[in-house]
Design a protein around this motif. Structure first.
Motif, PDB file in Angstrom:
ATOM      1  N   TYR A  10      41.818  47.300  36.564  1.00 49.68           N
ATOM      2  CA  TYR A  10      42.578  46.653  37.625  1.00 49.68           C
ATOM      3  C   TYR A  10      42.910  47.679  38.690  1.00 49.68           C
ATOM      4  O   TYR A  10      43.101  48.845  38.402  1.00 49.68           O
ATOM      5  CB  TYR A  10      43.864  46.031  37.050  1.00 49.68           C
ATOM      6  CG  TYR A  10      43.608  44.838  36.166  1.00 49.68           C
ATOM      7  CD1 TYR A  10      43.274  43.601  36.731  1.00 49.68           C
ATOM      8  CD2 TYR A  10      43.669  44.936  34.788  1.00 49.68           C
ATOM      9  CE1 TYR A  10      43.030  42.506  35.921  1.00 49.68           C
ATOM     10  CE2 TYR A  10      43.411  43.851  33.975  1.00 49.68           C
ATOM     11  CZ  TYR A  10      43.094  42.627  34.549  1.00 49.68           C
ATOM     12  OH  TYR A  10      42.839  41.541  33.756  1.00 49.68           O
ATOM     13  N   PRO A  11      42.994  47.278  39.919  1.00 52.90           N
ATOM     14  CA  PRO A  11      42.809  45.891  40.354  1.00 52.90           C
ATOM     15  C   PRO A  11      41.335  45.489  40.455  1.00 52.90           C
ATOM     16  O   PRO A  11      40.471  46.335  40.677  1.00 52.90           O
ATOM     17  CB  PRO A  11      43.446  45.903  41.747  1.00 52.90           C
ATOM     18  CG  PRO A  11      43.220  47.300  42.228  1.00 52.90           C
ATOM     19  CD  PRO A  11      43.353  48.170  41.012  1.00 52.90           C
ATOM     20  N   ALA A  32      43.148  35.700  48.975  1.00 52.35           N
ATOM     21  CA  ALA A  32      44.086  36.620  48.313  1.00 52.35           C
ATOM     22  C   ALA A  32      45.426  35.948  48.070  1.00 52.35           C
ATOM     23  O   ALA A  32      46.036  36.113  47.006  1.00 52.35           O
ATOM     24  CB  ALA A  32      44.263  37.873  49.168  1.00 52.35           C
ATOM     25  N   TRP A  37      46.796  37.979  44.927  1.00 52.86           N
ATOM     26  CA  TRP A  37      46.241  39.319  44.968  1.00 52.86           C
ATOM     27  C   TRP A  37      46.565  39.993  46.293  1.00 52.86           C
ATOM     28  O   TRP A  37      47.096  39.385  47.207  1.00 52.86           O
ATOM     29  CB  TRP A  37      44.719  39.258  44.787  1.00 52.86           C
ATOM     30  CG  TRP A  37      44.278  38.894  43.401  1.00 52.86           C
ATOM     31  CD1 TRP A  37      45.088  38.554  42.348  1.00 52.86           C
ATOM     32  CD2 TRP A  37      42.938  38.805  42.921  1.00 52.86           C
ATOM     33  NE1 TRP A  37      44.331  38.274  41.240  1.00 52.86           N
ATOM     34  CE2 TRP A  37      43.011  38.418  41.559  1.00 52.86           C
ATOM     35  CE3 TRP A  37      41.691  39.023  43.497  1.00 52.86           C
ATOM     36  CZ2 TRP A  37      41.866  38.248  40.770  1.00 52.86           C
ATOM     37  CZ3 TRP A  37      40.555  38.854  42.719  1.00 52.86           C
ATOM     38  CH2 TRP A  37      40.642  38.474  41.369  1.00 52.86           C
ATOM     39  N   ARG A 132      48.935  44.576  42.458  1.00 48.68           N
ATOM     40  CA  ARG A 132      48.583  43.233  42.016  1.00 48.68           C
ATOM     41  C   ARG A 132      47.304  43.280  41.176  1.00 48.68           C
ATOM     42  O   ARG A 132      46.592  44.282  41.182  1.00 48.68           O
ATOM     43  CB  ARG A 132      48.394  42.323  43.234  1.00 48.68           C
ATOM     44  CG  ARG A 132      49.653  42.194  44.106  1.00 48.68           C
ATOM     45  CD  ARG A 132      49.326  41.419  45.385  1.00 48.68           C
ATOM     46  NE  ARG A 132      50.450  41.359  46.316  1.00 48.68           N
ATOM     47  CZ  ARG A 132      50.763  42.302  47.194  1.00 48.68           C
ATOM     48  NH1 ARG A 132      50.025  43.414  47.260  1.00 48.68           N
ATOM     49  NH2 ARG A 132      51.790  42.171  48.005  1.00 48.68           N
ATOM     50  N   GLY A 134      44.430  42.086  41.562  1.00 48.24           N
ATOM     51  CA  GLY A 134      43.192  42.228  42.321  1.00 48.24           C
ATOM     52  C   GLY A 134      43.476  42.431  43.789  1.00 48.24           C
ATOM     53  O   GLY A 134      44.628  42.322  44.245  1.00 48.24           O
TER      54      GLY A 134
END
Length: 232
Positions: A10-11, A32, A37, A132, A134
C-alpha cells in the motif's frame, strides 16, 4: 517449506495518462473520491515550477536557468480529492498556476530532462507517503515512467473534436477554434517528450468519446475492479 504469500503493498497506485482535454484530472479525482483514496495531479508540479521560474525572473525557454531553480523549488501538494492546495514555499499558488501566462510556458519547463527526473522522484515520494489505501495519479507519462509497475495503468482518451468541445465548455469566452488550436499546440509540444496518445503494453485504454462523465468514471472504476480481481 511453503512460501509466505506476498503481502499487498500500500498504497495501491492507479496510473492515468491522457491527452489535453481528455478529462483525466476530473475523472481521476472523482474515482479517487469514490474509492476513498488519494489523488495526485502531477501536472500541478510543472505548473508550479513554471510559476517559481517566473517569480525568480528566470526565462522559461532557457533550460539551464530553469534547472537552476530546482534547488530552491520547495513544492508541496495535497492529495485529498475533495480539495487540495498547492504551495511553493509558504506561498499558496493553487489558483496562480492556472493563469494563462503559466499555461503558456509550462510545456517549455516540462520538456527539460533534468526537470522531469527531479519531479518524478517528487511524485514517487508523494505516492509512497500516501496514508490512504490507494492513490490515483494522473498526468502525461505516469503509466510508462512515473509508475510503470502500478497494478492499474490506464490511458484515458477521446476524439479531438470531443476533447475540444469539453475544454471549450470549461473556458467561457474561448471559441472552439481557438480552444482546438490550444489543445493541438499543447499536445504537440508535450508529445516531443512523452507518448501519451498510445497505450504502452499492459495499459488499458478507456475511450470516453461516446461516454458522459459518470459513465467514464464507471469505466475507470471497472478497470480497477477487474485488476483487483486478477491480482486477488
Amino acid at each position: 517449506m511453503p512460501h509466505e504469500p506476498h503481502p499487498v503493498e500500500y498504497p495501491v497506485v492507479v496510473a492515468v495518462d491522457g491527452p489535453a482535454g481528455s478529462g483525466k484530472s476530473s475523472v481521476s479525482k472523482e474515482v479517487a473520491r469514490r474509492l476513498g483514496w488519494g489523488f495526485l495531479d502531477t501536472g500541478a508540479a510543472y505548473r508550479a515550477l513554471a510559476w517559481h521560474a517566473t517569480a525568480s525572473h528566470v526565462d522559461a525557454d532557457d533550460a539551464a536557468s530553469v534547472v537552476s531553480c530546482l534547488d530552491s523549488f520547495d513544492y508541496r501538494i495535497g492529495t485529498d480529492p475533495q480539495g487540495y492546495a498547492v504551495h511553493v514555499g509558504e506561498t499558496d499558488v493553487t489558483d496562480a498556476i492556472r493563469e494563462p501566462g503559466i499555461s503558456a510556458i509550462v510545456s517549455a519547463v516540462a520538456r527539460v530532462p533534468e526537470v522531469r527526473s527531479h519531479l518524478i522522484e517528487v511524485f514517487r515520494a508523494i505516492m509512497a507517503a500516501e496514508a490512504r489505501p490507494g492513490i490515483v495519479v494522473e498526468g502525461r507519462d505516469i503509466t510508462t515512467v512515473v509508475a510503470p509497475d502500478a497494478p492499474v495503468r490506464i490511458l484515458l482518451t477521446a476524439s479531438e473534436d470531443v476533447r475540444t468541445a469539453r475544454r471549450s465548455a470549461e473556458l467561457v469566452g474561448h471559441s472552439a477554434a481557438a480552444t482546438g488550436a490550444q489543445l493541438r499546440a499543447r499536445d504537440a509540444a508535450d508529445s516531443k517528450v512523452v507518448d501519451f496518445m498510445n497505450a504502452a503494453e499492459g495499459v488499458t485504454t478507456v475511450d470516453s468519446t461516446d461516454l458522459d462523465f459518470d459513465a467514464t468514471v464507471e469505466a475507470v472504476l471497472g478497470v480497477i475492479r477487474d485488476a483487483q480481481v486478477r491480482t486477488g
